[in-house]
Scaffold this active site. Structure first.
Site, PDB file in Angstrom:
ATOM      1  N   SER A  36     -68.698   6.742  26.009  1.00 55.53           N
ATOM      2  CA  SER A  36     -68.197   7.241  25.513  1.00 55.53           C
ATOM      3  C   SER A  36     -68.022   6.551  24.183  1.00 55.53           C
ATOM      4  CB  SER A  36     -66.730   7.897  25.417  1.00 55.53           C
ATOM      5  OG  SER A  36     -65.724   6.629  25.798  1.00 55.53           O
ATOM      6  N   THR A  37     -67.392   5.124  24.056  1.00 58.19           N
ATOM      7  CA  THR A  37     -67.785   4.884  22.275  1.00 58.19           C
ATOM      8  C   THR A  37     -68.992   4.323  21.979  1.00 58.19           C
ATOM      9  OG1 THR A  37     -66.394   3.607  24.021  1.00 58.19           O
ATOM     10  CG2 THR A  37     -66.670   2.070  21.505  1.00 58.19           C
ATOM     11  N   ASP A  90     -65.645  -2.054  30.480  1.00 58.81           N
ATOM     12  CA  ASP A  90     -64.366  -1.124  30.992  1.00 58.81           C
ATOM     13  C   ASP A  90     -62.974  -2.147  30.551  1.00 58.81           C
ATOM     14  OD1 ASP A  90     -65.480   1.632  32.005  1.00 58.81           O
ATOM     15  OD2 ASP A  90     -66.761  -0.201  32.963  1.00 58.81           O
ATOM     16  N   GLY A 103     -69.223   3.544  33.514  1.00 55.11           N
ATOM     17  CA  GLY A 103     -70.592   5.119  33.157  1.00 55.11           C
ATOM     18  C   GLY A 103     -71.633   4.545  33.871  1.00 55.11           C
ATOM     19  N   GLU A 109     -78.112  -1.668  31.912  1.00 55.40           N
ATOM     20  CA  GLU A 109     -77.357  -2.354  30.679  1.00 55.40           C
ATOM     21  C   GLU A 109     -77.361  -4.075  30.375  1.00 55.40           C
ATOM     22  OE1 GLU A 109     -73.645   0.916  30.162  1.00 55.40           O
ATOM     23  OE2 GLU A 109     -73.164  -0.801  31.545  1.00 55.40           O
TER      24      GLU A 109
END
Ligand code: 5RP
Length: 229
Positions: A36-37, A90, A103, A109
């Site tokens: 979300s960021t 996180d 996520g 990532e």
């Protein structure tokens, strides 16, 4: 939810997402994380899409968002190196070590982060911790190894549960499963990451110590704090 003074967590995410634009190098390809960021960052990136070549993305979700905003997405195999990778976390500690994977995108990532010379973490201040491990640690695993990996975490004091979605085990972009491990205090993130990554069936552990943040843009009530590691 209001985290500090009058700024909500969502507003803090917007703040750091926009602040990250200053680290994007014009004319280059930027590494883009997930969450979300990062979605706030992607929205901000669209305002300068004509001055970058494009992005390498760490998830199907981020790829879809980037493309919908008209940003070209390159395959990671087409790129030898990136100046910068921008992603959320996180948890992040005072040394730039992180827990990621809330996520479920941790493996991609880590792959994109490994291409980048600099990891810029964007996070609201609720993510800053003294010791990693309060957030359930995500671990991407090959399904046939899940039970033995759960037992190995139990032996070290953790409780590992298989992440579910719509009543079934969640399937990652890589076709694998996620264990979420509660009850760990990760005091030596480098050693922990190296060790767990050796367990048969572990694809990626969500500790980012070898691919730690170079700096963190932390959203606070007083504005964006820059932490350098
Ligand atoms: C996804 C991640 C995210 O960076 C992490 O979960 C933070 O997400 P958000 O910005 O939504 O709080 O690691 O796999």
């Amino acid at each position: 939810m209001t985290t500090s003074n009058s700024l909500s967590q969502d507003q803090l995410k917007t703040l750091v997402g926009q602040a990250a634009l200053q680290y994007v190098v014009p004319g280059e390809i930027v590494g883009v994380g997930t969450g979300s960021t990062v979605n706030k960052f992607i929205d901000a990136l669209a305002t300068m899409k004509d001055s970058i070549r494009g992005a390498v993305s760490s998830s199907v979700a981020s790829t879809e968002r980037l493309r919908a905003l008209g940003i070209t997405v390159f395959d990671a195999n087409e790129v030898e190196s990136l100046s910068v990778y921008i992603d959320g976390a996180d948890e992040i500690d005072g040394k730039g070590f992180m827990v990621k994977g809330g996520g479920a995108a941790l493996t991609r990532e880590k792959i994109v982060a490994a291409l980048a010379r600099r990891f810029v973490c964007i996070a609201d201040e609720s993510k800053l911790v003294d010791v990693l491990g309060q957030f359930p640690l995500p671990v991407e695993v090959i399904p046939m190894a899940a039970a033995q990996i759960q037992r190995r975490f139990e032996a070290m004091g953790g409780q590992a549960t298989l992440r579910q979605k719509d009543g079934l085990p969640l399937v990652t972009d890589n076709g694998q499963h996620i264990l979420d491990v509660r009850g760990l205090a990760i005091r030596d993130p480098l050693a922990f990451e190296s060790s767990v990554n050796q367990w048969p069936g572990v694809i990626t552990v969500g500790v980012f110590a070898h691919q730690k943040a170079s700096l963190c843009l932390l959203g606070t009530a007083q504005g964006v704090r820059t932490l350098e590691f």
